[in-house]
Scaffold this motif. Sequence first.
Motif, PDB file in Angstrom:
ATOM      1  N   ASN A 138       0.726  -1.134  -0.047  1.00 61.49           N
ATOM      2  CA  ASN A 138      -0.012   0.235  -0.029  1.00 61.49           C
ATOM      3  C   ASN A 138       0.798   1.174  -0.098  1.00 61.49           C
ATOM      4  OD1 ASN A 138      -2.329  -1.588   0.119  1.00 61.49           O
ATOM      5  ND2 ASN A 138      -2.463  -1.574   2.477  1.00 61.49           N
ATOM      6  N   ASN A 195      -3.103  -0.969  -2.434  1.00 60.77           N
ATOM      7  CA  ASN A 195      -3.916   0.458  -2.390  1.00 60.77           C
ATOM      8  C   ASN A 195      -3.364   1.503  -2.391  1.00 60.77           C
ATOM      9  OD1 ASN A 195      -6.224  -1.273  -2.446  1.00 60.77           O
ATOM     10  ND2 ASN A 195      -6.095  -1.763  -0.338  1.00 60.77           N
ATOM     11  N   ASN A 241      -3.547   5.624  -1.015  1.00 60.14           N
ATOM     12  CA  ASN A 241      -4.361   6.778  -0.285  1.00 60.14           C
ATOM     13  C   ASN A 241      -3.422   8.056  -0.310  1.00 60.14           C
ATOM     14  OD1 ASN A 241      -6.086   7.865   1.251  1.00 60.14           O
ATOM     15  ND2 ASN A 241      -5.297   7.066   3.032  1.00 60.14           N
ATOM     16  N   GLY A 245      -5.381  -2.309  -7.112  1.00 65.59           N
ATOM     17  CA  GLY A 245      -5.962  -2.211  -5.781  1.00 65.59           C
ATOM     18  C   GLY A 245      -6.960  -1.096  -5.830  1.00 65.59           C
ATOM     19  N   ASN A 246      -7.333  -0.352  -4.833  1.00 65.05           N
ATOM     20  CA  ASN A 246      -8.191   0.709  -4.910  1.00 65.05           C
ATOM     21  C   ASN A 246      -7.375   2.193  -4.584  1.00 65.05           C
ATOM     22  OD1 ASN A 246     -10.374  -1.116  -4.756  1.00 65.05           O
ATOM     23  ND2 ASN A 246     -10.159  -1.301  -2.522  1.00 65.05           N
ATOM     24  N   GLU A 298      -7.982   6.086  -3.156  1.00 69.46           N
ATOM     25  CA  GLU A 298      -8.766   7.368  -2.532  1.00 69.46           C
ATOM     26  C   GLU A 298      -7.815   8.392  -2.486  1.00 69.46           C
ATOM     27  OE1 GLU A 298     -11.100   7.950   1.651  1.00 69.46           O
ATOM     28  OE2 GLU A 298     -10.647   6.231   1.164  1.00 69.46           O
ATOM     29  N   GLY A 328      -9.468  -1.655  -9.117  1.00 67.20           N
ATOM     30  CA  GLY A 328     -10.389  -1.512  -8.247  1.00 67.20           C
ATOM     31  C   GLY A 328     -11.199  -0.184  -7.869  1.00 67.20           C
TER      32      GLY A 328
END
Length: 249
Positions: free
Chosen positions: A170, A188, A190, A205-206, A208, A223
Amino acid sequence: MRRHQILLATLLLAITAACTDLVTRETLSIDAAGIHAIQTSSLPGTLRIKGKGDRDEIQAIFKLKRQVSVEEDTGLEDSGSNDADTGWTDETAALELTVGLQNQGGVAVLSADLGALDPGDYWLKTKVLVPSGLDVQTSLVAESVELDDVGAVEILDGAGSIQVQGAVGNVDISDDSGSVTVLDVDGNVNIVDSGGRIVVKHVDGNVEIRDGRGSIKVRDVSGKVTIWDTQGKQNIKDVGETEIHDEAG
């Protein structure tokens, strides 16, 4: 006319290249065995951490440079920047630099301090060679951060530009200002950013993003992409799912 333009471009390049003078270079190395992460805090100047294969050591190269005025480099008379103005010679300035690289419980702790030197007069460039996939934790880097081929990434309170290219794990970034670029992440992403351009591409991944202002560009995310944005343009393509909030939450 074209010849004159080429000569002018060459002169400008020479001037730009001479805007800093190397004061001193320090190199530190430690055994990489048993180390799973590298950590640094309150580092002056710029930081680059580059993963490179299965290295058996971690090597940090510190270059302290003195800012030099354009007038001084081009030979024109300048009443501004020189050793007498700053109160330091290269020899005494070099003594102010304190650097460190230690294994503390499986974490390589990197440190650097300019002592009494004025960051406006002196600039520190730090490059670290590590085994590929090593986790990175850094905070309060004064200028810019550049990471290549590392593990999980945590960057807190960044002040300048941030670039991450190649991360297994991440990626968490909190940046006060400057651009943020994140590419090729297996995990992910972020990002919390108060200003500056954000580019995120090729993420398994995601993603944000919470952004106060500045443009956002997102490409090729497997994602979900969630964006909290108060202002700025958004350009999002080739993602699994998109959720956009007009106001920061």
